[in-house]
Design a protein around this motif. Structure first.
Motif, PDB file in Angstrom:
ATOM      1  N   ASP A 150       0.713  -1.011   0.004  1.00  0.00           N
ATOM      2  CA  ASP A 150      -0.129  -0.115   0.026  1.00  0.00           C
ATOM      3  C   ASP A 150       1.039   1.219  -0.073  1.00  0.00           C
ATOM      4  OD1 ASP A 150      -1.486   2.160   0.786  1.00  0.00           O
ATOM      5  OD2 ASP A 150      -2.918   1.227   1.642  1.00  0.00           O
ATOM      6  N   ALA A 151       1.771   1.407   0.974  1.00  0.00           N
ATOM      7  CA  ALA A 151       2.499   2.744   1.301  1.00  0.00           C
ATOM      8  C   ALA A 151       3.494   2.920   0.016  1.00  0.00           C
ATOM      9  CB  ALA A 151       3.199   2.661   2.510  1.00  0.00           C
ATOM     10  N   VAL A 152       3.831   1.853  -0.582  1.00  0.00           N
ATOM     11  CA  VAL A 152       4.749   1.878  -1.854  1.00  0.00           C
ATOM     12  C   VAL A 152       4.083   1.745  -2.971  1.00  0.00           C
ATOM     13  CG1 VAL A 152       6.802   0.699  -2.993  1.00  0.00           C
ATOM     14  CG2 VAL A 152       6.763   0.844  -0.369  1.00  0.00           C
ATOM     15  N   ALA A 153       3.107   0.747  -3.025  1.00  0.00           N
ATOM     16  CA  ALA A 153       2.278   0.526  -4.280  1.00  0.00           C
ATOM     17  C   ALA A 153       1.535   1.967  -4.642  1.00  0.00           C
ATOM     18  CB  ALA A 153       1.324  -0.536  -4.158  1.00  0.00           C
ATOM     19  N   THR A 154       1.019   2.484  -3.656  1.00  0.00           N
ATOM     20  CA  THR A 154       0.159   3.706  -3.985  1.00  0.00           C
ATOM     21  C   THR A 154       0.882   4.835  -4.773  1.00  0.00           C
ATOM     22  OG1 THR A 154      -1.408   3.296  -2.000  1.00  0.00           O
ATOM     23  CG2 THR A 154      -1.362   5.632  -3.067  1.00  0.00           C
ATOM     24  N   PRO A 155       1.976   5.533  -4.244  1.00  0.00           N
ATOM     25  CA  PRO A 155       2.734   6.390  -5.202  1.00  0.00           C
ATOM     26  C   PRO A 155       3.172   5.866  -6.374  1.00  0.00           C
ATOM     27  CG  PRO A 155       3.912   5.846  -2.987  1.00  0.00           C
ATOM     28  CD  PRO A 155       2.552   5.147  -2.878  1.00  0.00           C
ATOM     29  N   LEU A 156       3.531   4.607  -6.388  1.00  0.00           N
ATOM     30  CA  LEU A 156       4.198   3.778  -7.615  1.00  0.00           C
ATOM     31  C   LEU A 156       3.129   3.834  -8.888  1.00  0.00           C
ATOM     32  CD1 LEU A 156       6.393   0.514  -7.639  1.00  0.00           C
ATOM     33  CD2 LEU A 156       4.667   0.805  -9.558  1.00  0.00           C
ATOM     34  N   HIS A 157       1.826   3.623  -8.250  1.00  0.00           N
ATOM     35  CA  HIS A 157       0.866   3.797  -9.134  1.00  0.00           C
ATOM     36  C   HIS A 157       0.699   4.960  -9.731  1.00  0.00           C
ATOM     37  CE1 HIS A 157      -2.870   2.354 -10.762  1.00  0.00           C
ATOM     38  NE2 HIS A 157      -3.591   3.680 -10.552  1.00  0.00           N
ATOM     39  N   GLY A 158       0.628   6.125  -8.961  1.00  0.00           N
ATOM     40  CA  GLY A 158       0.513   7.492  -9.518  1.00  0.00           C
ATOM     41  C   GLY A 158       1.442   7.877 -10.194  1.00  0.00           C
ATOM     42  N   LEU A 159       2.829   7.404 -10.148  1.00  0.00           N
ATOM     43  CA  LEU A 159       3.924   7.983 -10.754  1.00  0.00           C
ATOM     44  C   LEU A 159       3.964   7.271 -12.016  1.00  0.00           C
ATOM     45  CD1 LEU A 159       6.551   8.744  -8.159  1.00  0.00           C
ATOM     46  CD2 LEU A 159       5.341  10.522  -9.443  1.00  0.00           C
ATOM     47  N   LYS A 160       3.966   5.820 -11.977  1.00  0.00           N
ATOM     48  CA  LYS A 160       4.221   4.915 -13.091  1.00  0.00           C
ATOM     49  C   LYS A 160       2.923   5.061 -14.118  1.00  0.00           C
ATOM     50  CE  LYS A 160       5.578   0.277 -14.556  1.00  0.00           C
ATOM     51  NZ  LYS A 160       5.914  -0.813 -14.174  1.00  0.00           N
ATOM     52  N   ARG A 161       1.741   4.631 -13.714  1.00  0.00           N
ATOM     53  CA  ARG A 161       0.477   4.399 -14.397  1.00  0.00           C
ATOM     54  C   ARG A 161      -0.451   5.741 -14.695  1.00  0.00           C
ATOM     55  NH1 ARG A 161       1.516  -1.075 -14.574  1.00  0.00           N
ATOM     56  NH2 ARG A 161       2.133  -1.348 -12.361  1.00  0.00           N
ATOM     57  N   VAL A 162      -0.146   6.603 -14.118  1.00  0.00           N
ATOM     58  CA  VAL A 162      -1.158   7.710 -14.002  1.00  0.00           C
ATOM     59  C   VAL A 162      -0.280   8.894 -14.473  1.00  0.00           C
ATOM     60  CG1 VAL A 162      -2.608   9.481 -12.747  1.00  0.00           C
ATOM     61  CG2 VAL A 162      -2.681   7.043 -12.213  1.00  0.00           C
ATOM     62  N   ALA A 163       0.679   9.319 -13.884  1.00  0.00           N
ATOM     63  CA  ALA A 163       1.731  10.341 -14.409  1.00  0.00           C
ATOM     64  C   ALA A 163       2.588  10.046 -15.538  1.00  0.00           C
ATOM     65  CB  ALA A 163       2.540  11.039 -13.423  1.00  0.00           C
ATOM     66  N   HIS A 164       2.932   8.557 -15.673  1.00  0.00           N
ATOM     67  CA  HIS A 164       3.962   8.142 -16.917  1.00  0.00           C
ATOM     68  C   HIS A 164       5.202   9.228 -16.912  1.00  0.00           C
ATOM     69  CE1 HIS A 164       0.656   5.906 -18.422  1.00  0.00           C
ATOM     70  NE2 HIS A 164      -0.119   6.680 -18.530  1.00  0.00           N
ATOM     71  N   LEU A 165       5.654   9.117 -15.490  1.00  0.00           N
ATOM     72  CA  LEU A 165       6.853   9.915 -15.250  1.00  0.00           C
ATOM     73  C   LEU A 165       8.023   9.073 -16.117  1.00  0.00           C
ATOM     74  CD1 LEU A 165       8.618  11.741 -13.635  1.00  0.00           C
ATOM     75  CD2 LEU A 165       8.887   9.916 -11.803  1.00  0.00           C
ATOM     76  N   ALA A 166       9.038   9.974 -16.985  1.00  0.00           N
ATOM     77  CA  ALA A 166       9.842   9.424 -17.683  1.00  0.00           C
ATOM     78  C   ALA A 166      11.236   9.894 -17.167  1.00  0.00           C
ATOM     79  CB  ALA A 166       9.496  10.204 -18.960  1.00  0.00           C
ATOM     80  N   PRO A 167      12.310   8.946 -17.331  1.00  0.00           N
ATOM     81  CA  PRO A 167      13.662   9.433 -17.051  1.00  0.00           C
ATOM     82  C   PRO A 167      14.024  10.894 -17.651  1.00  0.00           C
ATOM     83  CG  PRO A 167      13.548   7.215 -18.064  1.00  0.00           C
ATOM     84  CD  PRO A 167      12.188   7.934 -18.294  1.00  0.00           C
ATOM     85  N   GLY A 168      14.679  11.505 -16.365  1.00  0.00           N
ATOM     86  CA  GLY A 168      15.304  12.787 -17.159  1.00  0.00           C
ATOM     87  C   GLY A 168      14.230  13.916 -16.701  1.00  0.00           C
ATOM     88  N   GLU A 169      13.028  13.534 -16.388  1.00  0.00           N
ATOM     89  CA  GLU A 169      11.851  14.557 -16.101  1.00  0.00           C
ATOM     90  C   GLU A 169      12.173  14.981 -14.689  1.00  0.00           C
ATOM     91  OE1 GLU A 169       8.015  14.393 -18.593  1.00  0.00           O
ATOM     92  OE2 GLU A 169       8.183  12.887 -16.903  1.00  0.00           O
ATOM     93  N   THR A 170      11.840  16.193 -14.000  1.00  0.00           N
ATOM     94  CA  THR A 170      11.848  16.694 -12.783  1.00  0.00           C
ATOM     95  C   THR A 170      10.345  16.404 -12.210  1.00  0.00           C
ATOM     96  OG1 THR A 170      13.386  18.404 -13.460  1.00  0.00           O
ATOM     97  CG2 THR A 170      12.254  18.874 -11.399  1.00  0.00           C
ATOM     98  N   LEU A 171      10.585  15.683 -11.084  1.00  0.00           N
ATOM     99  CA  LEU A 171       9.268  15.399 -10.068  1.00  0.00           C
ATOM    100  C   LEU A 171       9.507  16.390  -8.786  1.00  0.00           C
ATOM    101  CD1 LEU A 171       7.223  13.595  -9.134  1.00  0.00           C
ATOM    102  CD2 LEU A 171       8.908  12.036  -8.327  1.00  0.00           C
ATOM    103  N   VAL A 172       8.340  16.800  -8.345  1.00  0.00           N
ATOM    104  CA  VAL A 172       8.316  17.548  -6.993  1.00  0.00           C
ATOM    105  C   VAL A 172       7.468  16.468  -6.189  1.00  0.00           C
ATOM    106  CG1 VAL A 172       7.316  19.416  -5.757  1.00  0.00           C
ATOM    107  CG2 VAL A 172       8.673  19.714  -7.748  1.00  0.00           C
ATOM    108  N   VAL A 173       7.751  16.076  -5.119  1.00  0.00           N
ATOM    109  CA  VAL A 173       7.077  15.424  -4.134  1.00  0.00           C
ATOM    110  C   VAL A 173       6.495  16.466  -2.888  1.00  0.00           C
ATOM    111  CG1 VAL A 173       6.972  13.352  -2.568  1.00  0.00           C
ATOM    112  CG2 VAL A 173       8.498  13.373  -4.657  1.00  0.00           C
ATOM    113  N   LEU A 174       5.271  16.496  -2.852  1.00  0.00           N
ATOM    114  CA  LEU A 174       4.759  17.320  -1.795  1.00  0.00           C
ATOM    115  C   LEU A 174       4.475  16.356  -0.352  1.00  0.00           C
ATOM    116  CD1 LEU A 174       2.512  19.859  -3.793  1.00  0.00           C
ATOM    117  CD2 LEU A 174       5.039  20.134  -3.064  1.00  0.00           C
ATOM    118  N   GLY A 175       5.062  16.523   0.465  1.00  0.00           N
ATOM    119  CA  GLY A 175       5.062  15.798   1.635  1.00  0.00           C
ATOM    120  C   GLY A 175       5.842  14.583   1.723  1.00  0.00           C
TER     121      GLY A 175
END
Ligand code: ZN
Length: 343
Positions: A150-175
């Motif tokens: 849960d605690a790992v799978a939830t942000p993983l879902h958001g970054l991988k399957r929803v935001a499609h974060l790509a290598p080299g991009e800049t990510l801001v994590v709030l909290g």
């Protein structure tokens, strides 16, 4: 068996005894080895899940255990045997559910949630269907496996399957709490430059230890301006908002860069304000990410087994079932990071 239940909305968690559940046809009995205590359990206690919750209910949805007994027909259809270690997916959907068929059981309007709609894993045993069990490819310490679900799978879902974060991009994590700390690590594992924004000095330090390239104190000056200054004045490609605060929702939208994606996983019930012009001018995508799917649990397990995920900060407080209510009270008071119960 020993179990912990919430008798009614607002009631404390209390230890109780229930019969050991028998697996029906197509069901599996799992002996619970560890179950995380999470903000959703606080939400459940407050009555946040509405009138359909069958109180008294056993909470617990971030669970790991061992297959204990197979119901009729399971051995023929599933690659499961008594003694197998399993992570538990907390959602099931009815047969033929179109969202589940499309690989998105998490958003089905017909979800049945372990620890909300049916009894959960703050207990010695729990019943699940085989489809809700994920077998790790190698043994994982049970408290770690519980937090991966849960605690790992939830942000993983958001970054991988929803935001499609790509290598080299800049990510801001709030909290940088139970979810955000993992978003920092997953962002780094996915090849992003990571900027973490959080309040306390301890959490800023934790973010740096977990790989954040830069950190911004959330309570000194304007974090939106600080993030823009770190991104050439433009703003980041992806923002993941892990704080349950409408004010932070607004900051997330304000800081997103041109073409940016803002993923909301913090669950504030308050309204935030935004202007359409600010969103369309940047072609900003404001995205919701709800929970996770079994493949996110598999990916989280692989990250851990590959040595790319630190989990010590997530499992530093392991407690017996008897301390479930104290664990929930600690969570409400913001004491410690989170607790894992070991029935
Ligand atoms: Zn949870």
């Amino acid at each position: 068996m020993r179990a912990v239940e919430i008798a009614a909305v607002g009631a404390p968690l209390r230890l109780t005894r229930r019969p050991i559940p028998e697996p029906g046809p197509g069901e599996v009995r799992v002996r619970v080895e560890a179950c995380g205590v999470c903000g959703s359990d606080v939400f459940l206690q407050k009555g946040g899940f509405g009138d359909a919750v069958p109180f008294p209910v056993i909470p617990g949805h971030e669970a790991a255990g061992v297959v204990d007994a197979l119901g009729e027909g399971v051995a023929d259809s599933a690659d499961l045997a008594v003694g197998d270690q399993v992570a538990l997916y907390y959602i099931t959907t009815p047969a033929g559910d179109p969202w589940a068929a499309a690989g998105r059981p998490n958003i089905s309007p017909h979800v049945s949630r372990m620890g909300v709609d049916v009894d959960g894993a703050f207990a010695e045993y729990v019943i699940r269907p085989p489809a809700a069990l994920v077998k790790p490819r190698a043994h994982v310490p049970p408290p770690v496996l519980a937090v991966l679900t849960d605690a790992v799978a939830t942000p993983l879902h958001g970054l991988k399957r929803v935001a499609h974060l790509a290598p080299g991009e800049t990510l801001v994590v709030l909290g940088v709490g139970g979810l955000g700390s993992n978003a920092v690590q997953i962002g780094k594992a996915m090849g992003a430059r990571v900027i973490a924004v959080t309040r306390s000095e301890a959490k800023l330090r934790l973010a740096r230890e977990l790989g954040a390239d830069e950190t911004v104190p959330a309570d000194e000056g304007d974090p939106v301006a600080a993030v823009k200054a770190l991104t050439g004045g433009y703003g980041p490609d992806v923002v993941i908002q892990c704080v349950g605060s409408a004010a932070v929702d607004e900051q997330a939208i304000a800081m997103g860069g041109p073409g940016g994606r803002v993923v909301l996983i913090g669950s504030s019930l308050d309204h935030f304000r935004a202007r359409a012009v600010d969103i369309f001018w940047r072609e900003l995508s404001v995205l919701g990410s709800r929970g996770f799917i079994p493949d996110d649990i598999r990916d989280a397990i692989d990250l851990y087994l590959d040595g790319r995920l630190a989990v010590d900060h997530l499992v530093e407080t392991v407690r017996p079932l008897e301390e479930a209510d104290a664990a929930l009270e600690d969570l409400k008071a913001g004491r410690g990071f989170r607790s894992v119960l070991t029935p």
